[in-house]
Design a protein around this motif. Structure first.
Motif, PDB file in Angstrom:
ATOM      1  N   LYS A 131      38.352  47.218  45.543  1.00 14.84           N
ATOM      2  CA  LYS A 131      38.985  47.201  47.011  1.00 14.84           C
ATOM      3  C   LYS A 131      39.778  46.012  46.926  1.00 14.84           C
ATOM      4  N   ILE A 132      41.258  45.986  47.115  1.00 11.54           N
ATOM      5  CA  ILE A 132      42.076  44.632  47.499  1.00 11.54           C
ATOM      6  C   ILE A 132      42.511  44.793  48.703  1.00 11.54           C
ATOM      7  N   LEU A 133      42.068  43.652  49.631  1.00 10.82           N
ATOM      8  CA  LEU A 133      42.048  43.909  50.878  1.00 10.82           C
ATOM      9  C   LEU A 133      42.972  42.687  51.594  1.00 10.82           C
ATOM     10  N   GLY A 134      43.665  43.098  52.531  1.00  8.72           N
ATOM     11  CA  GLY A 134      44.487  42.105  53.165  1.00  8.72           C
ATOM     12  C   GLY A 134      45.911  41.448  52.447  1.00  8.72           C
ATOM     13  N   PRO A 135      46.711  40.944  53.196  1.00  6.29           N
ATOM     14  CA  PRO A 135      48.085  40.569  52.540  1.00  6.29           C
ATOM     15  C   PRO A 135      48.028  39.570  51.343  1.00  6.29           C
ATOM     16  N   VAL A 136      47.183  39.882  50.399  1.00  5.77           N
ATOM     17  CA  VAL A 136      47.024  38.874  49.177  1.00  5.77           C
ATOM     18  C   VAL A 136      47.822  39.283  48.027  1.00  5.77           C
ATOM     19  N   THR A 137      48.268  38.480  47.223  1.00  4.68           N
ATOM     20  CA  THR A 137      49.131  38.857  45.965  1.00  4.68           C
ATOM     21  C   THR A 137      48.097  38.655  44.922  1.00  4.68           C
ATOM     22  N   ILE A 138      48.300  39.704  43.924  1.00  7.63           N
ATOM     23  CA  ILE A 138      47.772  39.517  42.687  1.00  7.63           C
ATOM     24  C   ILE A 138      48.903  39.543  41.774  1.00  7.63           C
ATOM     25  N   GLY A 139      48.883  38.285  40.943  1.00  9.41           N
ATOM     26  CA  GLY A 139      49.945  38.074  40.050  1.00  9.41           C
ATOM     27  C   GLY A 139      50.139  38.938  39.010  1.00  9.41           C
ATOM     28  N   ALA A 140      51.202  39.054  38.279  1.00  9.45           N
ATOM     29  CA  ALA A 140      51.743  39.892  37.242  1.00  9.45           C
ATOM     30  C   ALA A 140      50.684  39.805  36.115  1.00  9.45           C
ATOM     31  N   HIS A 141      50.387  41.004  35.397  1.00 11.73           N
ATOM     32  CA  HIS A 141      49.472  41.104  34.253  1.00 11.73           C
ATOM     33  C   HIS A 141      48.177  40.708  34.416  1.00 11.73           C
ATOM     34  N   SER A 142      47.867  40.931  35.792  1.00 12.30           N
ATOM     35  CA  SER A 142      46.275  40.663  35.993  1.00 12.30           C
ATOM     36  C   SER A 142      45.372  41.948  35.894  1.00 12.30           C
ATOM     37  N   VAL A 143      44.003  41.720  35.711  1.00  6.02           N
ATOM     38  CA  VAL A 143      43.218  42.814  35.592  1.00  6.02           C
ATOM     39  C   VAL A 143      42.078  42.602  36.808  1.00  6.02           C
ATOM     40  N   VAL A 144      41.990  43.832  37.640  1.00  9.81           N
ATOM     41  CA  VAL A 144      40.873  43.751  38.517  1.00  9.81           C
ATOM     42  C   VAL A 144      39.605  44.817  38.247  1.00  9.81           C
ATOM     43  N   GLY A 145      38.549  44.041  37.789  1.00  9.26           N
ATOM     44  CA  GLY A 145      37.404  44.944  37.194  1.00  9.26           C
ATOM     45  C   GLY A 145      37.114  45.974  38.372  1.00  9.26           C
ATOM     46  N   ALA A 146      36.146  46.848  37.802  1.00 11.69           N
ATOM     47  CA  ALA A 146      35.727  47.849  38.623  1.00 11.69           C
ATOM     48  C   ALA A 146      34.843  47.756  39.681  1.00 11.69           C
ATOM     49  N   ASN A 147      34.962  48.050  40.975  1.00 10.93           N
ATOM     50  CA  ASN A 147      34.084  47.660  42.077  1.00 10.93           C
ATOM     51  C   ASN A 147      34.351  46.371  42.612  1.00 10.93           C
ATOM     52  N   ALA A 148      35.399  45.611  42.035  1.00 10.24           N
ATOM     53  CA  ALA A 148      35.581  44.194  42.603  1.00 10.24           C
ATOM     54  C   ALA A 148      36.049  44.391  44.114  1.00 10.24           C
ATOM     55  N   VAL A 149      36.006  43.272  44.739  1.00 12.95           N
ATOM     56  CA  VAL A 149      36.328  43.087  46.077  1.00 12.95           C
ATOM     57  C   VAL A 149      37.207  42.126  46.269  1.00 12.95           C
ATOM     58  N   VAL A 150      38.775  42.236  46.286  1.00 14.49           N
ATOM     59  CA  VAL A 150      39.569  40.932  46.324  1.00 14.49           C
ATOM     60  C   VAL A 150      40.053  40.483  47.553  1.00 14.49           C
ATOM     61  N   THR A 151      39.685  39.312  48.135  1.00 18.15           N
ATOM     62  CA  THR A 151      40.439  39.218  49.289  1.00 18.15           C
ATOM     63  C   THR A 151      41.232  37.996  49.291  1.00 18.15           C
ATOM     64  N   ARG A 152      41.372  37.410  48.338  1.00 13.61           N
ATOM     65  CA  ARG A 152      42.197  36.127  47.961  1.00 13.61           C
ATOM     66  C   ARG A 152      43.309  36.320  46.845  1.00 13.61           C
ATOM     67  N   ASP A 153      44.213  35.442  46.833  1.00 12.08           N
ATOM     68  CA  ASP A 153      45.316  35.366  45.966  1.00 12.08           C
ATOM     69  C   ASP A 153      44.747  35.147  44.648  1.00 12.08           C
TER      70      ASP A 153
END
Length: 187
Positions: A131-153
């Motif tokens: 889950k990636i929540l809110g107006p955050v920015t995930i930079g190019a070529h990044s990886v978000v792991g399974a079931n992670a909850v992202v709320t920050r850039d």
């Protein structure tokens, strides 16, 4: 944005080791069906035909199990593997060569007008259930792991793991896909 079926099919073939051929991918991959439909609904949305675009996106959701708001901006060679349960909000922006697994949410955290959903840079991969929540920015070529909850850039070339997700820099030349498949990075 023009419909480039061959480019989309090739992106699926490159990213899915189970892909067997052009016809199978075209006929049986709901992630591709969802993005092809989204391109139609997004064009209508941009032309001010908002009700028709929303109705079409809901039909696509019903048929594929993938909900992409017609206002979302999606780049080229986007691939959703399996796809069931993927939700992409209205103000989400997704770069080129992005891959999402099933159950991913690019959602909002606010009822305020304006930018409420995430921005994913080029080449980002997001693991199942993240889950990636809110107006955050995930930079190019990044990886978000399974079931992670992202709320920050996160800066480019990051690995985001856990609840709440913590950012870890990725080593030079490190293969990002291993983080989506290794049990020690899953929750």
């Amino acid at each position: 944005m023009g419909l480039n079926v061959r480019e989309d099919v090739e992106a699926a073939r490159r990213r899915d080791p189970a892909a067997r051929g052009f016809l199978e991918i075209v006929l049986l991959y709901p992630g591709l069906h969802a993005i092809w439909a989204h391109r139609v609904w997004h064009a209508l949305w941009r032309r001010g035909l908002r009700f028709v675009a929303r109705a079409g996106s809901q039909l696509t959701r019903w048929l594929t199990g993938i909900e992409i708001h017609p206002g979302a901006t999606i780049g080229r060679r986007f691939f959703i593997d399996h796809g069931m349960g993927v939700v992409i909000g209205e103000t989400a922006e997704v770069g080129d060569d992005v891959m999402l697994y099933h159950g991913v949410t690019l959602g909002g955290r606010s009822l305020a007008k304006g930018k409420r959903h995430p921005t994913l840079g080029d080449g980002v991969a997001v693991g199942a259930g993240a889950k990636i929540l809110g107006p955050v920015t995930i930079g190019a070529h990044s990886v978000v792991g399974a079931n992670a909850v992202v709320t920050r850039d996160a800066p480019p070339h990051s690995v985001l793991l856990g609840i709440p997700a913590k950012v870890r820099a990725r080593g030079t030349g490190e293969d990002a896909r291993k983080y989506l498949q290794a049990p020690e990075y899953m929750i």
